[in-house]
Design a protein around this motif. Structure first.
Motif, mmCIF file in Angstrom:
data_model
loop_
_atom_site.group_PDB
_atom_site.id
_atom_site.type_symbol
_atom_site.label_atom_id
_atom_site.label_comp_id
_atom_site.label_asym_id
_atom_site.label_seq_id
_atom_site.Cartn_x
_atom_site.Cartn_y
_atom_site.Cartn_z
ATOM 1 N N TYR A 154 0.733 -1.232 -0.095
ATOM 2 C CA TYR A 154 0.015 0.180 -0.027
ATOM 3 C C TYR A 154 0.922 1.288 0.056
ATOM 4 O O TYR A 154 2.209 1.283 0.585
ATOM 5 C CB TYR A 154 -0.661 -0.160 1.148
ATOM 6 N N PRO A 155 0.339 2.254 -0.581
ATOM 7 C CA PRO A 155 0.982 3.674 -0.544
ATOM 8 C C PRO A 155 1.283 4.206 0.974
ATOM 9 O O PRO A 155 0.351 4.084 1.687
ATOM 10 C CB PRO A 155 0.385 4.659 -1.561
ATOM 11 N N LYS A 156 2.396 4.851 1.272
ATOM 12 C CA LYS A 156 2.748 5.384 2.425
ATOM 13 C C LYS A 156 1.831 6.426 2.634
ATOM 14 O O LYS A 156 1.513 7.218 1.895
ATOM 15 C CB LYS A 156 4.166 5.999 2.321
ATOM 16 N N GLY A 157 1.115 6.702 3.921
ATOM 17 C CA GLY A 157 0.361 7.685 4.212
ATOM 18 C C GLY A 157 -0.995 6.770 5.081
ATOM 19 O O GLY A 157 -1.006 5.811 5.074
ATOM 20 N N ASP A 158 -1.694 8.188 5.903
ATOM 21 C CA ASP A 158 -2.765 7.472 6.535
ATOM 22 C C ASP A 158 -3.828 6.898 5.627
ATOM 23 O O ASP A 158 -4.327 5.688 6.209
ATOM 24 C CB ASP A 158 -3.391 8.616 7.268
ATOM 25 N N TRP A 159 -4.182 7.352 4.330
ATOM 26 C CA TRP A 159 -5.175 7.087 3.748
ATOM 27 C C TRP A 159 -4.896 5.243 3.368
ATOM 28 O O TRP A 159 -5.765 4.632 3.764
ATOM 29 C CB TRP A 159 -5.499 7.788 2.618
ATOM 30 N N GLY A 160 -3.721 5.041 2.799
ATOM 31 C CA GLY A 160 -3.234 3.886 2.500
ATOM 32 C C GLY A 160 -3.165 2.793 3.308
ATOM 33 O O GLY A 160 -3.796 1.604 3.439
ATOM 34 N N GLN A 161 -2.831 3.463 4.616
ATOM 35 C CA GLN A 161 -2.724 2.613 5.927
ATOM 36 C C GLN A 161 -4.131 2.114 6.101
ATOM 37 O O GLN A 161 -4.578 0.912 6.773
ATOM 38 C CB GLN A 161 -2.058 3.072 6.916
ATOM 39 N N ARG A 162 -5.002 3.136 6.024
ATOM 40 C CA ARG A 162 -6.440 2.693 6.502
ATOM 41 C C ARG A 162 -7.238 1.858 5.921
ATOM 42 O O ARG A 162 -7.852 0.667 6.420
ATOM 43 C CB ARG A 162 -7.203 4.049 6.514
ATOM 44 N N VAL A 163 -6.989 1.727 4.650
ATOM 45 C CA VAL A 163 -7.565 0.827 3.335
ATOM 46 C C VAL A 163 -7.014 -0.495 3.613
ATOM 47 O O VAL A 163 -7.528 -1.392 3.926
ATOM 48 C CB VAL A 163 -7.404 1.336 1.994
ATOM 49 N N ALA A 164 -5.494 -0.488 3.809
ATOM 50 C CA ALA A 164 -4.781 -1.891 4.193
ATOM 51 C C ALA A 164 -5.459 -2.410 5.496
ATOM 52 O O ALA A 164 -5.484 -3.679 5.350
ATOM 53 C CB ALA A 164 -3.323 -1.552 4.103
ATOM 54 N N GLN A 165 -5.494 -1.679 6.536
ATOM 55 C CA GLN A 165 -6.106 -2.304 7.689
ATOM 56 C C GLN A 165 -7.505 -2.790 7.518
ATOM 57 O O GLN A 165 -7.856 -3.833 8.286
ATOM 58 C CB GLN A 165 -6.049 -1.053 8.745
ATOM 59 N N ALA A 166 -8.213 -2.148 6.805
ATOM 60 C CA ALA A 166 -9.676 -2.602 6.483
ATOM 61 C C ALA A 166 -9.540 -3.964 6.101
ATOM 62 O O ALA A 166 -10.138 -4.853 6.228
ATOM 63 C CB ALA A 166 -10.367 -1.762 5.701
#
Length: 628
Positions: free
Chosen positions: A393-405
């Protein structure tokens, strides 16, 4: 009828087939051979080897009976492979008719639980001459097995035909199961296939198809739907589904009575979200014009929500007669309205608030949440039998949020995340991919082993083998760097599943060659029939299209449609709306989308056959979303 992803439901029902405890919806238990005296039978041994040892010491008849009984127990315990191997010990020629029926049924259920429907169909074809000699009720049970296998193979209409033909011969419990599965299939059959099947069908199958078509119609006038349902009931008085109609009628009549007369739409008309607001408005108006022929089309009034005081705008809309609010768009403004307690009118926000925030009963949410896509991809991996996934996933809060989902859903389903990495766009992507795949470590291991042995050791680098697929979050530019890097680092065969972010929405075959092989979820609007009436209307009004905002335009279409269907989705847990942003259903006051699947091939995004939302889990090479 409780809606579940169809293939997962089939597998669950298959495993429940030998169970005596209630499972909803469940496959009724098959008739097991009469058990011998308690002294002659024991619970299935824990290990397969122990079972084989004990069976080898038994007399022939006891060995047959225990093998069938223990295989059934292994299926109950979700040990389908053990059940299949145990059944393979039996010689079909040595069995009587009842035992051979049971062997066929259990073997077929084991192969379905192992997600090998082609093997199930081959088994039933091989046994066809024997099946014709069985009593009608046993033939019907094997017909249901064939119907399950056909559905898992993507042959939804064939499965429907099989189920409808077998239905009158089933026991009451089998009919309850079959009835539920017929409806699941009807809800997932693509609209074009549904319409085509109606023209070629007759009898009870025609009744099922016409009922599903009028129930699923997302643009039909509610009053007209009520009239058509009453007409259907009068025409099909003895149809197996006739008892379902009163519940549908009650919900539709209530939806019609609660239909709004004035809808206030709160969208930003200035500021950073101005273009987004304008695109949503265009989608809403396009859907409005398509419905304009309806007698009771609501009045629409637009309000600018770009200011700081969203409550003042909300209250103004209500004071001016709104009995339904659509919007606002900004997450924090939607949360502000949701925090007001009981709301004076039903409100459908165009975003999602934090899940922990308590919501008023008449506050609902709809948006293009990428987390929904991540969860759908996780479910797909589970349905196809994968257990180990990687995430990039791309670095950053948005990418981390989708990866976590994705990770949360995948792990909740029982999967394991074996590799997890973030990347930064640019030359470093290649290094990130190499590290994710542990290529360097494999090369070092090979060299180390070769130093301490005279044997020839293959020192060629290779990727890690504990990945069934990679979940990728990337836009087109990022994907054009990631996929070639995967290919270069020995992972060309690794399945890659991506969110809709990977597709620009516009054809670009020269540049998108580098995305070939990536499978992704996408809204039906971008993968559907460009000759549809709605597409033609859109092309007339907006000939230049909406570029990267096309998905928001589609969201506007569905947002308008939802204002008339919200009660129906909320009142009937089994109901859904086939929208242009996905198949829409209600889950805890959130509209959840189920998208279609596509693949990049020769630089073009090509829709994959819609099998079971998102797809069948059957064979890897030929199935809709799982073919590699």
């Amino acid at each position: 009828m409780i809606r579940k992803p169809f293939v997962a439901l089939v597998v669950a029902a298959t495993l429940a087939g030998c169970n005596t405890s209630p499972v909803e919806p469940r496959r009724p238990a098959a008739e097991l051979p009469a058990k011998p005296a308690a002294a002659d039978i024991a619970p299935a041994p824990e290990s397969l080897s122990a079972a084989r040892t004990q069976l080898s010491l038994m007399a022939a008849e006891n060995r047959i009976t225990n093998t069938l009984t223990w295989a059934g127990e292994y299926l109950q315990q979700e040990r389908a492979e053990d059940a299949k191997q145990l059944l393979a010990e039996l010689n079909p020629q040595a069995l009587n008719q009842q035992q051979r029926f049971q062997l066929t049924l259990l073997h077929g259920r084991a192969t379905l639980a192992l997600q090998n429907p082609r093997e199930t169909l081959a088994l039933l074809t091989q046994e066809q001459d024997n099946i014709l000699q069985y009593p009608a009720d046993q033939q019907a049970q094997l017909d249901l097995l064939r119907a399950d296998a056909l559905a898992m193979s993507g042959q939804l209409l064939d499965s429907l035909q099989q189920r409808v033909a077998a239905h009158p011969l089933l026991s009451d419990k089998d009919q309850e199961y079959n009835h539920n599965m017929i409806w699941q299939l009807l809800m997932q059959l693509p609209a074009t296939d549904l319409a085509g099947a109606i023209d070629k069908s007759s009898g009870d199958l025609l009744g099922w198809l016409t009922l599903a078509q009028l129930y699923r119609d997302p643009i039909a006038d509610l009053d007209a739907q009520v009239t058509r349902l009453n007409q259907w009931s009068a025409q099909w008085r003895t149809h197996p589904a006739v008892n379902d109609v009163p519940v549908m009628l009650e919900a539709l009549e209530k939806a019609a009575s609660q239909r709004p007369s004035q809808v206030a739409i709160l969208l930003p008309a200035s500021g950073p979200l101005e273009t987004v607001g304008a695109t949503l408005k265009q989608g809403i108006m396009t859907a409005y014009y398509q419905h304009k022929q309806d007698n009771l089309t609501p009045t629409l009034r637009f309000y600018d929500s770009s200011g700081d005081d969203i409550l003042a705008v909300y209250q103004q809309a209500i004071a001016e007669g709104a009995d339904f609010i659509l919007g606002p768009l900004a997450k924090e403004k939607a949360a502000t309205i949701a925090s007001q307690g009981t709301l004076p009118v039903t409100t459908l926000a165009l975003n999602y608030v934090d899940e922990e925030q308590p919501l008023p009963d008449n506050f609902f949410q709809f948006g293009l949440a990428p987390e929904d896509e991540a969860r759908q991809i996780a479910l797909q991996g589970f349905q196809q039998g994968d257990t180990q996934a990687g995430i990039l996933y791309p670095k950053g809060d948005w990418g981390q949020r989708v990866a976590q989902a994705f990770a949360d859903e995948w792990q909740a389903l029982g999967g394991t995340v074996t590799a997890w990495s973030e990347y930064q766009e640019g030359p470093a992507i290649g290094d990130t991919v190499e590290e994710l795949l542990l290529v360097a470590q494999s090369e070092q291991r090979g060299k180390a082993v070769s130093r301490f042995t005279n044997l020839k050791v293959d020192e060629r680098p290779r990727r890690r083998q504990d990945l069934d697929f990679l979940f990728l979050i990337a836009n087109p530019d990022q994907g054009r760097q990631v996929k070639p890097a995967l290919n270069f680092h020995y992972a060309k065969d690794l399945p890659v599943y991506a969110t809709s972010l990977i597709y620009s929405g516009m054809s670009n075959p020269r540049r998108d060659q580098d995305l070939n092989g990536i499978r992704f979820v996408e809204i039906p609007w971008l993968l559907g029939d460009e000759n549809s009436a709605l597409h033609q209307l859109t092309d007339e009004q907006w000939p230049e299209g909406h570029g990267r905002y096309e998905r928001l335009f589609a969201m506007g279409i569905d947002a308008y449609r939802l204002q008339g269907r919200l009660y129906l989705l909320n009142a009937l847990p089994s109901s859904e709306m086939p929208g242009v942003t996905g198949r829409l259903r209600m889950q805890q006051q959130r509209i959840v989308r189920e998208l279609n699947w596509a693949i990049f091939s020769r630089g073009e995004a090509r829709a994959l056959p819609q099998v079971s939302a998102p797809a069948t889990l059957s064979s890897r090479p030929g199935s809709a979303t799982t073919s590699r």
